[in-house]
Design a protein around this motif. Structure first.
Motif, PDB file in Angstrom:
ATOM      1  N   ASN A  32      -1.362  -1.425   5.676  1.00 14.75           N
ATOM      2  CA  ASN A  32      -0.592  -0.770   4.617  1.00 14.75           C
ATOM      3  C   ASN A  32       0.259   0.377   5.138  1.00 14.75           C
ATOM      4  O   ASN A  32       1.390   0.581   4.686  1.00 14.75           O
ATOM      5  N   ARG A  69      -7.223  -2.858   6.733  1.00 12.97           N
ATOM      6  CA  ARG A  69      -6.337  -2.919   5.569  1.00 12.97           C
ATOM      7  C   ARG A  69      -5.465  -1.666   5.511  1.00 12.97           C
ATOM      8  O   ARG A  69      -4.255  -1.745   5.247  1.00 12.97           O
ATOM      9  N   GLN A  70      -6.072  -0.505   5.757  1.00 12.63           N
ATOM     10  CA  GLN A  70      -5.312   0.746   5.771  1.00 12.63           C
ATOM     11  C   GLN A  70      -4.254   0.713   6.869  1.00 12.63           C
ATOM     12  O   GLN A  70      -3.111   1.151   6.656  1.00 12.63           O
ATOM     13  N   SER A  96      -7.023  -8.781  -1.910  1.00  3.37           N
ATOM     14  CA  SER A  96      -7.496  -7.706  -2.778  1.00  3.37           C
ATOM     15  C   SER A  96      -6.580  -7.536  -3.981  1.00  3.37           C
ATOM     16  O   SER A  96      -7.032  -7.238  -5.095  1.00  3.37           O
ATOM     17  N   ASP A 109      -5.642  -7.278   2.338  1.00  3.35           N
ATOM     18  CA  ASP A 109      -4.813  -6.587   1.353  1.00  3.35           C
ATOM     19  C   ASP A 109      -4.257  -7.568   0.323  1.00  3.35           C
ATOM     20  O   ASP A 109      -4.306  -7.305  -0.889  1.00  3.35           O
TER      21      ASP A 109
END
Length: 351
Positions: A92, A88-89, A52, A49
Motif C-alpha cells: 500500500n 500488505r502495508q 481484503s 490487500d
C-alpha cells in the motif's frame, strides 16, 4: 616446487583475482536473491490487500492464510500473520512510489520493516533506505539513526557553518549536505556510569567502534586516524579525529569538546585546517573542512566568530546516549515508577 609457485608474484595475483571474483559473485547473488524476495513480498501484499477489499478478509482469515502458507512451506518462517500484515502495508505504501521501491528492494526485509513502521515521511524513508544500501549496515544501526533523527539533523534543522564564505558554490553545497546540526552516539557499557564523560574517553570509545562513527557522520567518510599529529618546528599539533570524505574530496578534521562552544575552539580549528592544507592535503584534493562537536553549540558565539574565519568550519552538537552495563539492566527502578514515588513523597511532605 609447489611452495615456490605459491609464493610467486603471478600466483598471488591470480589468487587475489579469484578471491575478488568469488566475493563479487556472492555479493551479486545475495543482492539478486534479496531483490526477488522483496518482489515476492510485494506481490503477496497485493494479494492480501485485494482480497481484503473484495472479500472482506479480516484478522481471522489472515491468521488462517498464515497457517496454510506455513504448512505449504514448512522451511519458511516468514509467513506469520504480523509479517503478512507488514507485506500488505508495504504494498500500500510503496507500490506507487517508484524511487522508494527501487531502494527498498535492495534492503533486507527486517530493515525495511523498521523504516516502514518508524518513519512516515517519504523523503525521510528514502534517506534511511539510501543509508542502508550505501553502508550495508544492520537493522539495529538504522534504528539508532532513526531514533537520533538523522534525517532531521541532516536536512531540516539549522546548521552552523561558514561554508558559503570559504568554499566555492559547488563545494559549499556538498559540505553543507555532509554537515548535520547534531550527531547522536551511543557510548558503550564501560562509560555508562561515568560522569562527566571526558573528551579522551569519548574519542577512545569512537575509535574502538569506528564503523558506528562513520555511520553517524554519513556517506563517504574514511577514517585516517585519531590524535593525528602535525609537526611544525618544535610544536606538535594533534587532531582528535581525521577523516577523508569522498563526496567533498577533502580531509575532514573533527574536534570533540564536551562543553559549550567557545571561540578559541574555532580559532584552533582554523589553524589545524591551515596546517592540513599546507602539509597533508594532496594537490588534487579540495581544501580541508573542520567539524567541531560540542555538548552545547552555543549559537550566539558560533554566529559571532565563524564569519571572521577564512577556513571552512562547521559546528554541531554531540548528543550521547549512555547504555547501562548488563549487570545493572533490570536492577534499577523504572523511571516512571521512581517519578511517581517522588511525587507521592513530595505530596506527603506538603501536607
Amino acid at each position: 616446487m609447489v611452495t615456490n609457485i605459491q609464493t610467486s608474484n603471478e600466483y598471488l595475483i591470480a589468487l587475489k583475482t579469484a578471491k575478488q571474483l568469488i566475493n563479487q559473485s556472492q555479493e551479486t547473488f545475495l543482492r539478486s536473491a534479496n531483490r526477488i524476495s522483496m518482489e515476492v513480498r510485494l506481490e503477496l501484499g497485493k494479494i492480501i490487500d485485494e482480497n481484503s477489499i473484495k472479500h472482506a478478509w479480516g484478522r481471522s482469515v489472515l491468521e488462517t492464510f498464515s497457517k496454510d502458507l506455513s504448512i505449504l512451506f514448512p522451511n519458511n518462517t516468514g509467513f506469520s500473520a504480523r509479517n503478512l500484515a507488514y507485506m500488505r502495508q508495504f504494498y500500500n505504501e510503496y507500490s506507487q512510489c517508484h524511487e522508494l521501491l527501487i531502494f527498498a528492494k535492495e534492503v533486507n526485509w527486517r530493515t525495511n520493516i523498521v523504516i516502514m513502521t518508524k518513519v512516515k515521511n517519504p523523503s525521510a524513508r528514502l534517506f534511511y533506505l539510501k543509508m542502508a544500501v550505501e553502508s550495508m549496515c544492520s537493522r539495529e544501526v538504522i534504528a539508532t539513526q532513526i531514533s537520533a533523527m538523522a534525517y532531521e539533523s541532516s536536512f531540516l534543522e539549522d546548521k552552523k557553518h561558514n561554508f558559503v564564505r570559504t568554499l566555492s558554490q559547488v563545494q559549499a553545497e556538498k559540505a553543507e549536505n555532509m554537515l548535520k546540526s547534531s550527531y547522536f552516539f551511543e557510548v558503550t557499557e564501560g562509560l555508562a556510569l561515568t560522569r562527566p564523560l571526558q573528551e579522551k574517553q569519548i574519542e577512545d570509545n569512537m575509535v574502538s567502534r569506528i564503523k558506528d562513527v562513520i555511520m553517524m557522520f554519513g556517506t563517504g567518510f574514511s577514517f585516517m586516524g585519531n590524535q593525528y599529529s602535525i609537526t611544525v618546528g618544535q610544536n606538535i599539533y594533534r587532531i582528535d579525529l581525521l577523516f577523508f570524505n569522498r563526496i567533498t574530496q577533502s580531509l575532514v578534521a573533527v574536534e570533540l569538546k564536551m562543553s559549550h562552544f567557545q571561540v578559541e575552539y574555532a580559532a584552533k580549528m582554523n589553524l589545524y585546517l591551515k596546517l592540513l592544507d599546507e602539509k597533508v592535503k594532496l594537490p588534487y584534493e579540495n581544501n580541508s573542512i573542520g567539524l567541531i562537536l560540542c555538548a552545547d553549540r552555543n549559537d550566539i558565539e558560533v554566529d559571532y566568530i565563524l564569519p571572521d574565519l577564512n577556513r571552512p568550519i562547521g559546528v554541531a552538537e554531540l548528543k550521547l546516549s549512555k547504555i547501562l552495563p548488563d549487570e545493572l539492566t533490570g536492577k534499577l527502578p523504572d523511571p516512571e515508577i521512581l517519578k511517581a514515588k517522588l511525587l507521592q513523597i513530595e505530596s506527603i511532605r506538603n501536607n
